[in-house]
Design an enzyme around this catalytic site. Structure first.
Site, PDB file in Angstrom:
ATOM      1  N   ASP A  41      -7.949   0.244   6.837  1.00 26.07           N
ATOM      2  CA  ASP A  41      -7.898  -1.035   7.977  1.00 26.07           C
ATOM      3  C   ASP A  41      -6.744  -0.955   8.448  1.00 26.07           C
ATOM      4  O   ASP A  41      -6.292  -1.759   9.030  1.00 26.07           O
ATOM      5  CB  ASP A  41      -8.328  -2.290   7.305  1.00 26.07           C
ATOM      6  CG  ASP A  41      -7.858  -2.324   5.758  1.00 26.07           C
ATOM      7  OD1 ASP A  41      -6.877  -2.414   5.448  1.00 26.07           O
ATOM      8  OD2 ASP A  41      -9.047  -2.524   4.922  1.00 26.07           O
ATOM      9  N   LYS A  44       0.874  -1.092   0.190  1.00 22.67           N
ATOM     10  CA  LYS A  44       0.123  -0.034  -0.116  1.00 22.67           C
ATOM     11  C   LYS A  44       0.914   1.242   0.105  1.00 22.67           C
ATOM     12  O   LYS A  44       0.321   2.432  -0.409  1.00 22.67           O
ATOM     13  CB  LYS A  44      -0.862  -0.121   1.127  1.00 22.67           C
ATOM     14  CG  LYS A  44      -2.002  -1.065   1.050  1.00 22.67           C
ATOM     15  CD  LYS A  44      -3.290  -0.391   0.656  1.00 22.67           C
ATOM     16  CE  LYS A  44      -4.452  -1.297   0.192  1.00 22.67           C
ATOM     17  NZ  LYS A  44      -5.526  -0.678  -0.347  1.00 22.67           N
TER      18      LYS A  44
HETATM   19  C1  LIG Z   1      -2.270  -6.618   2.827  1.00 28.16           C
HETATM   20  C2  LIG Z   1      -3.301  -6.030   1.906  1.00 28.16           C
HETATM   21  N1  LIG Z   1      -3.665  -7.044   0.852  1.00 28.16           N
HETATM   22  C3  LIG Z   1      -4.535  -6.581  -0.046  1.00 28.16           C
HETATM   23  C4  LIG Z   1      -5.555  -5.504   0.065  1.00 28.16           C
HETATM   24  C5  LIG Z   1      -6.297  -5.321  -0.932  1.00 28.16           C
HETATM   25  O1  LIG Z   1      -6.327  -4.197  -1.716  1.00 28.16           O
HETATM   26  P1  LIG Z   1      -7.613  -3.575  -2.371  1.00 28.16           P
HETATM   27  O2  LIG Z   1      -8.356  -3.085  -1.260  1.00 28.16           O
HETATM   28  O3  LIG Z   1      -6.936  -2.646  -3.183  1.00 28.16           O
HETATM   29  O4  LIG Z   1      -8.339  -4.556  -3.033  1.00 28.16           O
HETATM   30  C6  LIG Z   1      -5.270  -4.609   1.180  1.00 28.16           C
HETATM   31  C7  LIG Z   1      -6.211  -3.548   1.309  1.00 28.16           C
HETATM   32  O5  LIG Z   1      -6.216  -2.747   2.329  1.00 28.16           O
HETATM   33  C8  LIG Z   1      -4.150  -4.951   2.030  1.00 28.16           C
HETATM   34  O6  LIG Z   1      -3.958  -4.202   3.149  1.00 28.16           O
END
Ligand SMILES: Cc1ncc(COP(=O)(O)O)c(C=O)c1O
Length: 381
Positions: A104, A76
Site C-alpha cells: 500500500d 517499513k
Molecule cells: C505506516 C504503517 N504503519 C503500520 C503498518 C502495519 O504493518 P503490518 O502490515 O506489518 O501490520 C503499515 C503497513 O504497511 C504501515 O505502512
C-alpha cells in the site's frame, strides 16, 4: 456504520507461556546488527509528550517517531530492505535479479530502495486504492509499477502469481503456506524499533504499548522483542486496527486466524488488510493483551493534535497510519468503560508507535491544513 471503537481483551492472552519460536532472539539480533551497520543508520527519536499526557489524563505519553527512518518516511524501511539484503547475500549478487512486492506504499518503498542499492530490479504491485502520491514515491526509487484492481489482499495474490510465472523473488511482509523465511526476515528488521525503544526508555518503562496493525507483522515483531526483554512484566500490549480492516481482532474473537472482507478502504492506508499474516498471528494469538478497532473519524483529530504540539509539546508530523494508537486513545476517552477496560488511568505510561510521517504529502496537507515542513517549522494555525 461501524462502531466508533471496538475492544476485545484477548481471551487467549498468556504471559506465562513462552512466545512461539518464529522470531527467535538470534534471528532478531542478526537483523538488528545488520541494520545498525547500514550507512546513515541512527535510532529514531523517542519523544516525551507531557502536554499530551496531561490532556489525556495519563501519567506519561511517549511517541517513537519512525518518520525519519532512512529517509523513507516510515518504519517499513527496516523490513523489506533487510529481506532484500539477505536474499542478495544468499545469491552472491543482486545484478540480474528481480524482486516483486505488493504494497500500500511503505513496504514497496523499502523493497525498491533495497533493490536499487543492490542493482536489482523491483516490480511493485499496487491495488486500486493506493494514492498517486505513494505511487510517485515508488517511481522515484526506480520501481516498475503494476496496478491491480481490487484491494491489498488481491495485490498480494497477483504479485505471487506473476512472480512464480516469471521466476522473480517475492519479498512479502505477509506469509503463506511454504513461504515463511522472507516475511520472518521482514519482521526481524522491524524488531529494531522495540530494541531501540528499550534502550531509550531506561528505567521508565511504559505500562501500555499501542501498536497498529495491517497484516500484524510490526505488532508481532514488537511484541516478541518486549516480551523477551521484560517477560511476564512486559507492558500491556494493545494492537490497534481500523474498524474497516480489523482482521486480528476478528481472529482473536473467533479463536483462530480469520480473514475479513474489507467493507471499504480506510484512511489508514497502511493498515488496510483483511488477511492476517500467519507468522504474525502465531505470536499475537497469545502475545497480545488487547485488540482495538477504531473508526477513521478519529484519525484527522489525532494528526492535528500531534502537529499542533499540545501544551508545549514539540510538533510531530504523523501520517494517517502513524496515528492509529493515538486515535484509539482519543476514541477510548469518549467511552469511560473502555478506558478502564484497557486499564488506563493517571498512573499509566503510554507508548505510541508512530509508524509513519507524511508518506503522502498531499493527503497530509489536506488533513492537517499545513505541509509537513510548515508543521516542523512550528507554524501554528
Ligand atoms: C505506516 C504503517 N504503519 C503500520 C503498518 C502495519 O504493518 P503490518 O502490515 O506489518 O501490520 C503499515 C503497513 O504497511 C504501515 O505502512
Amino acid at each position: 456504520m461501524p462502531a466508533l471503537i471496538d475492544h476485545l481483551a484477548n481471551p487467549r492472552a498468556d504471559r506465562t507461556a513462552p512466545l512461539p519460536g518464529v522470531l527467535t532472539a538470534g534471528i532478531r539480533s542478526e537483523a538488528q546488527t545488520a541494520i545498525r551497520d547500514w550507512p546513515g543508520y541512527a535510532p529514531t527519536p523517542l519523544i516525551d509528550l507531557p502536554g499530551l499526557a496531561k490532556r489525556m489524563g495519563v501519567g506519561a505519553a511517549q511517541y517513537k517517531d519512525e518518520a525519519g527512518r532512512f529517509g523513507l518516511g516510515s518504519f517499513k524501511a527496516l523490513g523489506g530492505a533487510y529481506a532484500v539484503q539477505r536474499l542478495v547475500r544468499q545469491f552472491g549478487s543482486g545484478t540480474g535479479i528481480t524482486f516483486a512486492a505488493a504494497t500500500d506504499g511503505n513496504h514497496g518503498r523499502s523493497v525498491a530502495w533495497g533493490a536499487k542499492q543492490a542493482d536489482s530490479r523491483a516490480v511493485i504491485y499496487l491495488h486500486a486504492g493506493v494514492s498517486p502520491g505513494r505511487e510517485a514515491a515508488l517511481r522515484v526509487l526506480g520501481a516498475e509499477i503494476v496496478r491491480v484492481s481490487g484491494n491489498y489482499d488481491d495485490s498480494v495474490r497477483q504479485c505471487a502469481r506473476d512472480a512464480a510465472a516469471n521466476d522473480w523473488h517475492v519479498v512479502s511482509d505477509t506469509a503463506w503456506d511454504g513461504y515463511r523465511d522472507t516475511p520472518t526476515a521482514v519482521m526481524a528488521g522491524y524488531s529494531l524499533i522495540a530494541a531501540e525503544t528499550i534502550e531509550q526508555i531506561g528505567s521508565d518503562r511504559p505500562t501500555h504499548v499501542l501498536v497498529q496493525a495491517g497484516v500484524g507483522g510490526v505488532a508481532a515483531a514488537l511484541c516478541a522483542e518486549f516480551r523477551s526483554a521484560f517477560g511476564g512484566a512486559a507492558p500491556r500490549f494493545v494492537v490497534v486496527e481500523p474498524s474497516l480492516a480489523a482482521c486480528l481482532l476478528e481472529s482473536a474473537r473467533q479463536g483462530g486466524r480469520t480473514e475479513v472482507a474489507l467493507a471499504g478502504e480506510t484512511v489508514m492506508a497502511g493498515l488496510s488488510c483483511g488477511d492476517p499474516s500467519p507468522l504474525a498471528w502465531e505470536i499475537l494469538d497469545a502475545g497480545a493483551d488487547d485488540f482495538v478497532a477504531v473508526d477513521d473519524a478519529f484519525v484527522p483529530p489525532a494528526m492535528r493534535l500531534l502537529a499542533a504540539g499540545e501544551g508545549g509539546d514539540p510538533p510531530i508530523v504523523a501520517g494517517e497510519s502513524g496515528v492509529a494508537g493515538l486515535s484509539a486513545l482519543l476514541a477510548a476517552q469518549e467511552q469511560p468503560a473502555l478506558w478502564s477496560a484497557l486499564g488506563l488511568g493517571r498512573d499509566s505510561r503510554v507508548l505510541l508507535i508512530g509508524t509513519e510521517g507524511a508518506t503522502d504529502p498531499e493527503i497530509y496537507n489536506a488533513i492537517v491544513g499545513r505541509t509537513s515542513e510548515d508543521v516542523m517549522a512550528g507554524g501554528k494555525r
